[in-house]
Design an enzyme around this catalytic site. Structure first.
Site, PDB file in Angstrom:
ATOM      1  N   ASN A   8      46.018  36.564   5.407  1.00 58.93           N
ATOM      2  CA  ASN A   8      46.431  37.066   6.721  1.00 58.93           C
ATOM      3  C   ASN A   8      45.509  38.234   7.044  1.00 58.93           C
ATOM      4  OD1 ASN A   8      47.645  38.022   9.030  1.00 58.93           O
ATOM      5  ND2 ASN A   8      49.690  38.213   8.156  1.00 58.93           N
ATOM      6  N   ARG A  92      47.056  32.412   8.246  1.00 56.88           N
ATOM      7  CA  ARG A  92      47.817  32.661   9.463  1.00 56.88           C
ATOM      8  C   ARG A  92      46.836  32.744  10.624  1.00 56.88           C
ATOM      9  NH1 ARG A  92      50.055  38.268  11.859  1.00 56.88           N
ATOM     10  NH2 ARG A  92      51.310  37.426  13.551  1.00 56.88           N
ATOM     11  N   HIS A 180      55.133  34.643  16.556  1.00 58.50           N
ATOM     12  CA  HIS A 180      55.903  34.925  15.340  1.00 58.50           C
ATOM     13  C   HIS A 180      56.602  33.663  14.825  1.00 58.50           C
ATOM     14  CE1 HIS A 180      56.050  39.200  17.114  1.00 58.50           C
ATOM     15  NE2 HIS A 180      55.184  39.208  16.115  1.00 58.50           N
ATOM     16  N   ARG A 240      51.913  47.589  22.557  1.00 57.16           N
ATOM     17  CA  ARG A 240      51.910  46.641  23.675  1.00 57.16           C
ATOM     18  C   ARG A 240      53.161  46.842  24.526  1.00 57.16           C
ATOM     19  NH1 ARG A 240      51.179  41.476  19.925  1.00 57.16           N
ATOM     20  NH2 ARG A 240      51.480  43.023  18.268  1.00 57.16           N
ATOM     21  N   GLU A 378      56.577  34.935   5.867  1.00 63.37           N
ATOM     22  CA  GLU A 378      55.583  34.094   6.526  1.00 63.37           C
ATOM     23  C   GLU A 378      54.587  33.513   5.525  1.00 63.37           C
ATOM     24  OE1 GLU A 378      55.018  36.479  10.693  1.00 63.37           O
ATOM     25  OE2 GLU A 378      54.983  37.609   8.816  1.00 63.37           O
TER      26      GLU A 378
END
Length: 404
Positions: A8, A92, A180, A240, A378
Site C-alpha cells: 500500500n 491497493r 474505501h 479534504r 484491508e
C-alpha cells in the site's frame, strides 16, 4: 513456505505486509512494515505479527529518494535477511474507474488504463502505481494483482450510480463510484461472524480516518456511499472538504483566479479538518486542543456524519446496526460518543463504559440499534484476493519469479 506480499504505497511511505500461505488456502500474517519518510528522512520499521520488532533502521536521503528505491530497500531486507521471496504481490489501488469491478492480474495494459485515472485520485493513484511499475520492470514474471477501493461499490443500482448530467458523460465514466471498498468488504465479511442476524441486514458503516466515508450495506452488499466520482465527496476529512457546492469551485476559478491545478491542490491538501481548524488534520491533536477552531472542526465532522447517516438510513429504508471502523472510528471514544449523541433520533444509546474501553459492542442493551467497533483489515482482503487469483485466475501466470 510460500508467501504473498501486500503493498500500500502513499506519497512518502510504502506500507507492506507478508502473509504465509498455509493449508487449504489459509493465510497467516507474518510481518507488518513500512518505509516512511521517503525523500526526507527514510526509515524502515517492521514487526512480526505478534508485535515483536524486526527492524528499525534509518537511511540517508539519497539511498531512498523515491518509491522504487523504497521497494528495493524493503525487498532486499525481506529477501536477504529474512529469506522471504513472495510468489505474488497484491496492491491497493484506489481508483478502478468503469473498467474494473473486481481484482485483476496486472500487466502493462492494465497499468496504462489505470494511469488515465490519476486525475480522479491524485493523492493516491500515482503512488499506488509506482511500486507496480517498479516490480514490472525488475521482476516481469512475478504475478501482481490490483485490488480496487472502488470495486466493492459497483453493486450500486443505476439511481445511486448516476449524477444528473447527460448520459454521454456517464458512459465516459463520470459516475458515483465510492471508495474505501476494501475496508467495507472486510466489514461485510466479518460482521456475520460477530452478529449473524445483523450481518444479513441493513448496516451503516463509518470508515473514519484521515480519509473518511460511510457506506450503506444491505445483505453484505454496498447500496450507497457518501463518496462519489472522486475521493473528495461526502464527509469532511483530514485535508479534504467533503461535500461542497460546485459553485465554490467556480468561484475559486472565476473570482480568485485559481487555475484548475491550484484548485485541485487546495481541495485535496488545504481543506477539511486542517482548513477548518487552522491547526492540524490530525484528530488526536484537535481533541487535545482548547482552540475554539479545533472544537468547530470536531463539531462539523460529527455533524456531517449525523447528516450522512440520515441519508444512508433513507437509502436502506431503515437501519439494523451501525459500525465504526478505521483509525478514528476504532480509537476515539470521544468522537464515537459525540456521533452517538447525533444518532439518538435513530434510537442509538451508547454504553459509556463499553465505549471507553473500545469494546466490540458499545451500545446499551436497550439501544434500538446496536453499535459495533470492528477493526478493519484491508491488507488481509488484498492478500485473499491475490491468493484467489493466483489459484483460480486464468490470466494470472502461475510461473513464479520470486522477489520482493
Amino acid at each position: 513456505m510460500d508467501t504473498i506480499l501486500v503493498v500500500n504505497a502513499g506519497s512518502s511511505s510504502v506500507k507492506f505486509q507478508i502473509f504465509a500461505i498455509e493449508g487449504e488456502g489459509r493465510l497467516r500474517r507474518q510481518i507488518k512494515g513500512q518505509m516512511d519518510g521517503i525523500g526526507r528522512r527514510p526509515r524502515l520499521r517492521a514487526s512480526a505479527a505478534n508485535g515483536d520488532p524486526l527492524a528499525d533502521r534509518a537511511y540517508p536521503i539519497e539511498a531512498v529518494s523515491d518509491i522504487p528505491a523504497a521497494m528495493a530497500v524493503a525487498g532486499g531486507w525481506l529477501r536477504d535477511e529474512l529469506r522471504i521471496s513472495p510468489i505474488a504481490v497484491g496492491h491497493r489501488v484506489v481508483h478502478g474507474g468503469p473498467d474494473y469491478d473486481r481484482p485483476v492480474a496486472i500487466d502493462h495494459g492494465v497499468v496504462s488504463r489505470l494511469e488515465r485515472l490519476i486525475a480522479l485520485a491524485p493523492l493516491h493513484q500515482p503512488h499506488n502505481l509506482a511500486p507496480i511499475r517498479s516490480l514490472l520492470a525488475n521482476f516481469p514474471a512475478l504475478p501482481q494483482v490490483a485490488c480496487f477501493d472502488t470495486a466493492f461499490h459497483r453493486t450500486h443500482g443505476a439511481v445511486a450510480d448516476h449524477y444528473a448530467i447527460p448520459h454521454r458523460l456517464h458512459a465516459e465514466g463520470v459516475r458515483r463510484y465510492g471508495f474505501h471498498g476494501l475496508s467495507y468488504e472486510y466489514i461485510a465479511k466479518t460482521l456475520p461472524q460477530i452478529a449473524p442476524d445483523v450481518g444479513k441486514g441493513r448496516v451503516i458503516v463509518a470508515h473514519l480516518g484521515s480519509g473518511a466515508s460511510m457506506c450503506a450495506l444491505k445483505g453484505g452488499r454496498s447500496v450507497e456511499s457518501t463518496m462519489g466520482f472522486t475521493a473528495l465527496d461526502g464527509l469532511p476529512m483530514g485535508t479534504r472538504p467533503g461535500q461542497i457546492d460546485p459553485g465554490v469551485v467556480l468561484y475559486l476559478i472565476s473570482e480568485k483566479g485559481m487555475s484548475a491545478s491550484n484548485v485541485q491542490n487546495f481541495l485535496y491538501r488545504d481543506c477539511g479538518l486542517k482548513g477548518l481548524s487552522g491547526i492540524s488534520n490530525d484528530m488526536r491533536e484537535l481533541e487535545a486542543s482548547d482552540d475554539p477552531h479545533a472544537a468547530l472542526a470536531i463539531e462539523y465532522f460529527v455533524y456531517r456524519i449525523g447528516l450522512n447517516a440520515g441519508m444512508l438510513a433513507a437509502a436502506l429504508q431503515g437501519v439494523d446496526a451501525f459500525v465504526f471502523t478505521a483509525g478514528i472510528g476504532e480509537n476515539s471514544a470521544g468522537i464515537r460518543r459525540h456521533i452517538g449523541e447525533q444518532l439518538a433520533w435513530l434510537g442509538v444509546t451508547l454504553d459509556p463504559v463499553e465505549n471507553s474501553r473500545h469494546a466490540q459492542l458499545i451500545s446499551r442493551s436497550d439501544s434500538l440499534i446496536p453499535v459495533y467497533v470492528v477493526p478493519t483489515d484491508e491488507e488481509l482482503m488484498i492478500a485473499q484476493h491475490t491468493l484467489s487469483l493466483l489459484l483460480n485466475g486464468p490470466s494470472l501466470n502461475p510461473a513464479r519469479e520470486r522477489a520482493a
